[in-house]
Design an enzyme around this catalytic site. Structure first.
Site, PDB file in Angstrom:
ATOM      1  N   GLU A  31      19.467 -39.759  31.490  1.00 26.60           N
ATOM      2  CA  GLU A  31      20.590 -39.261  32.287  1.00 26.60           C
ATOM      3  C   GLU A  31      21.445 -40.431  32.787  1.00 26.60           C
ATOM      4  O   GLU A  31      20.904 -41.406  33.313  1.00 26.60           O
ATOM      5  CB  GLU A  31      20.062 -38.454  33.476  1.00 26.60           C
ATOM      6  CG  GLU A  31      21.079 -38.085  34.540  1.00 26.60           C
ATOM      7  CD  GLU A  31      22.264 -37.303  33.999  1.00 26.60           C
ATOM      8  OE1 GLU A  31      23.411 -37.675  34.335  1.00 26.60           O
ATOM      9  OE2 GLU A  31      22.051 -36.338  33.240  1.00 26.60           O
ATOM     10  N   SER A  45      28.939 -20.903  39.601  1.00 21.26           N
ATOM     11  CA  SER A  45      28.942 -19.671  40.392  1.00 21.26           C
ATOM     12  C   SER A  45      27.556 -19.220  40.834  1.00 21.26           C
ATOM     13  O   SER A  45      27.440 -18.233  41.560  1.00 21.26           O
ATOM     14  CB  SER A  45      29.614 -18.538  39.606  1.00 21.26           C
ATOM     15  OG  SER A  45      30.932 -18.878  39.247  1.00 21.26           O
ATOM     16  N   HIS A  49      23.881 -13.850  34.842  1.00 27.82           N
ATOM     17  CA  HIS A  49      24.644 -12.715  34.318  1.00 27.82           C
ATOM     18  C   HIS A  49      23.738 -11.724  33.594  1.00 27.82           C
ATOM     19  O   HIS A  49      22.716 -12.086  33.011  1.00 27.82           O
ATOM     20  CB  HIS A  49      25.720 -13.207  33.349  1.00 27.82           C
ATOM     21  CG  HIS A  49      26.816 -13.977  34.015  1.00 27.82           C
ATOM     22  ND1 HIS A  49      27.832 -13.362  34.711  1.00 27.82           N
ATOM     23  CD2 HIS A  49      27.052 -15.310  34.093  1.00 27.82           C
ATOM     24  CE1 HIS A  49      28.655 -14.281  35.189  1.00 27.82           C
ATOM     25  NE2 HIS A  49      28.197 -15.475  34.829  1.00 27.82           N
ATOM     26  N   LYS A 249      35.540 -15.048  33.158  1.00 19.71           N
ATOM     27  CA  LYS A 249      35.160 -13.834  33.870  1.00 19.71           C
ATOM     28  C   LYS A 249      35.984 -13.610  35.126  1.00 19.71           C
ATOM     29  O   LYS A 249      35.783 -12.633  35.843  1.00 19.71           O
ATOM     30  CB  LYS A 249      33.665 -13.880  34.193  1.00 19.71           C
ATOM     31  CG  LYS A 249      32.803 -13.861  32.929  1.00 19.71           C
ATOM     32  CD  LYS A 249      31.335 -13.966  33.244  1.00 19.71           C
ATOM     33  CE  LYS A 249      30.495 -13.807  31.986  1.00 19.71           C
ATOM     34  NZ  LYS A 249      30.676 -14.911  31.040  1.00 19.71           N
ATOM     35  N   ILE A 335      27.993 -25.162  26.184  1.00 17.45           N
ATOM     36  CA  ILE A 335      27.232 -24.193  26.977  1.00 17.45           C
ATOM     37  C   ILE A 335      28.008 -23.872  28.258  1.00 17.45           C
ATOM     38  O   ILE A 335      27.705 -24.355  29.343  1.00 17.45           O
ATOM     39  CB  ILE A 335      25.813 -24.719  27.289  1.00 17.45           C
ATOM     40  CG1 ILE A 335      25.146 -25.227  26.016  1.00 17.45           C
ATOM     41  CG2 ILE A 335      24.978 -23.611  27.920  1.00 17.45           C
ATOM     42  CD1 ILE A 335      24.892 -24.203  24.951  1.00 17.45           C
ATOM     43  N   CYS A 399      17.995 -30.497  60.471  1.00 15.04           N
ATOM     44  CA  CYS A 399      19.279 -29.821  60.233  1.00 15.04           C
ATOM     45  C   CYS A 399      19.267 -28.500  60.983  1.00 15.04           C
ATOM     46  O   CYS A 399      18.564 -27.560  60.595  1.00 15.04           O
ATOM     47  CB  CYS A 399      19.478 -29.587  58.733  1.00 15.04           C
ATOM     48  SG  CYS A 399      20.922 -28.578  58.331  1.00 15.04           S
ATOM     49  N   CYS A 436      28.240 -27.520  59.681  1.00 13.51           N
ATOM     50  CA  CYS A 436      28.754 -28.855  60.025  1.00 13.51           C
ATOM     51  C   CYS A 436      28.754 -29.800  58.836  1.00 13.51           C
ATOM     52  O   CYS A 436      29.229 -30.929  58.945  1.00 13.51           O
ATOM     53  CB  CYS A 436      27.962 -29.447  61.195  1.00 13.51           C
ATOM     54  SG  CYS A 436      26.444 -30.293  60.715  1.00 13.51           S
ATOM     55  N   CYS A 441      23.255 -33.936  61.099  1.00 10.51           N
ATOM     56  CA  CYS A 441      21.946 -34.308  60.549  1.00 10.51           C
ATOM     57  C   CYS A 441      22.024 -35.464  59.554  1.00 10.51           C
ATOM     58  O   CYS A 441      21.005 -36.090  59.255  1.00 10.51           O
ATOM     59  CB  CYS A 441      21.282 -33.103  59.890  1.00 10.51           C
ATOM     60  SG  CYS A 441      22.108 -32.505  58.392  1.00 10.51           S
TER      61      CYS A 441
END
Length: 475
Positions: A31, A45, A49, A249, A335, A399, A436, A441
């Site tokens: 990576e 999103s 689906h 969509k 993809i 937090c 916030c 935090c």
């Protein structure tokens, strides 16, 4: 020498990685960023689906429906938040209803279960905050929502626990193929592998062209979003779409698994593959279009805007195949949506391709599918008391917006890869995800990372690159 190397640590690379660790193979993920889930997999999103949209016979249709069915059990194994909340595709006129009928028939042909076309009254009974001028909707009960970056990170952690390796901050700069693949990295080192999986997202065509003849192009498409405060989380309970267009969509409104509300995305074709900017004009357009669905969203309660890139290709389907001219090189490219939904099934498809290409798949009988993560606020009172007695850090809230404890942050650091950033912890256990946005935090999280990793606090970054927060003392 590795049996399989995977380029890209998004949800596709992570899904293939974990699946490969079910076999006695030496596997590595490469990576270019300093953490996993840093591209499309962290900015989307967050939807699983149902599978009514992709054309019958396409890879999208096949993988979407199968992947949807796999998600719930996978999320249980990996301690990832998942909710099958169902989706609605609403229509405002007879033309929309014709499209909805076509989607219904297509979904039935794809094998999507439980699809129904609802009347206006049935829709408003399910979602009373929708606008009164709707005519009807397609209801897909198998639609779901998930934590996408949490899911990707969990896949990577489980794959690593089962013997896989992860190399971060390692951009691929060249690939040579003789008997094996020789993958040159930006740090000057070279990795050798018998098989190579290209899951590089918006950069997949560039990776492909390093060793294969050009056969497709990736065209980045940007989508912008609003993240709303939890005060808006119950505006809708289903994922609500307007009828789709050729660009995608469309604008949706959906709850998230953590109780927020997400509004977006738009669809803008761009050339720059790392343009994650947002614009006032684009966001205003999203508000305008979303208001056709409901006017109940209070945009003054927006806590964050973001954009994500979709890896659309010049083919009209997913690209999951062994390169014709280079044996052992497998493309998993283009993809776009429904990519997240399809990821578990795509991984199975890649395994089949590798098997047919000659890779020996000997089952790893020591494979452990379980990856545990404590979500403290989801525990019962008795469970909370028990875990605090065992580790008092779970009794200290760091937090306050998301009620995340010090114990959860430390636990995430123990499982993490390499040098962890503040946003890396945010993606793993949510400190800073609330109203916030880390204003209170953030400094405490920075201190905990510094302490647990035994690193100078000035070396802790906000996210990737040189996003340093502190440079030294002023007094």
């Amino acid at each position: 020498m590795y049996d399989v190397a995977i380029i890209g640590a998004g949800v596709i690379g992570a899904s293939v990685f974990r699946e490969l660790t079910k076999y006695n193979l030496k596997v590595v993920v490469i990576e270019k960023e300093n953490d996993v889930s840093m591209g499309t997999s962290k900015a989307n999103s967050a939807i699983v689906h149902a599978g009514y949209d992709p054309k019958k016979g396409s890879l999208m249709a096949e993988y979407n429906v199968l992947g949807n069915e796999m998600f719930e059990s996978l999320c249980k194994e990996l301690s990832v938040p998942f909710e099958r909340n169902g989706s609605l595709i609403i229509g405002f006129n007879e033309e929309d209803m014709k499209t909805i009928e076509e989607l219904y028939n297509n979904g039935k042909n794809n094998g999507v279960k439980g699809l129904r076309i609802l009347s206006k009254e049935e829709v408003l009974e399910k979602e009373p905050n929708l606008e009164d001028n709707i005519v009807g909707a397609l209801y897909a009960p198998t639609g779901a929502i998930v934590g996408p970056f949490e899911y990707t990170i969990a896949l990577m952690e489980n794959g690593k626990d089962n013997g896989g390796e992860v190399k971060l901050s390692s951009e691929v700069v060249d690939i040579k193929k003789d008997e094996n693949f020789k993958i040159k990295l930006s740090n000057g080192s070279t990795i050798e592998s018998r098989y190579l999986i290209n899951a590089a997202g918006v950069f997949a065509d560039k990776i492909h062209n390093m060793v294969c003849e050009e056969s497709y192009k990736i065209l980045p498409r940007k989508g912008q979003y609003f993240v709303m405060d939890k005060s808006q989380g119950d505006v809708v309970s289903h994922t609500v779409f307007q009828c789709p267009s050729k660009l995608g969509k469309g604008i949706l409104i959906t709850p998230t698994v953590h109780g927020n509300l997400l509004v977006g995305p738009d669809a803008i074709d761009i050339e720059e593959r790392e343009d994650f900017s947002t614009s006032m004009e684009g966001l205003e357009k999203i508000r305008e279009i979303a208001s056709r669905t409901t006017k109940a969203v209070n945009y003054r309660e927006s806590i964050r805007n973001f954009s994500g890139l979709r890896a659309t290709s010049d083919r009209n389907d997913f690209i999951v195949e062994e390169a014709k001219d280079v044996k052992g090189f497998v493309d998993v490219a283009g993809i776009k949506s429904p990519g997240l939904s399809s990821a578990p099934a795509i991984a199975l498809g890649v395994i089949d391709i590798l098997k047919n290409s000659g890779l020996n798949l000997e089952v790893n009988h020591n494979f452990n599918p379980i990856r545990e993560q404590v979500h403290f606020m989801d525990l019962s009172k008795e469970e909370k008391e028990k875990i605090i007695r065992k580790d008092p850090r779970y009794g200290r809230i760091i937090c306050r917006c998301e009620n995340i404890t010090e114990g959860e942050i430390v636990d995430s650091l123990k499982r993490s890869f390499g040098n962890m950033s503040i946003d890396g912890i945010k993606r793993r256990c949510r400190p800073g995800m609330g109203r916030c946005q880390g204003g209170f935090c953030g400094p405490r999280v920075q201190e905990i990372i510094s302490r647990e990793l035994n690193k100078d606090i000035t070396s802790i970054t906000l996210d990737k690159g040189n996003s340093y927060i502190l440079t030294g003392k002023t007094k």
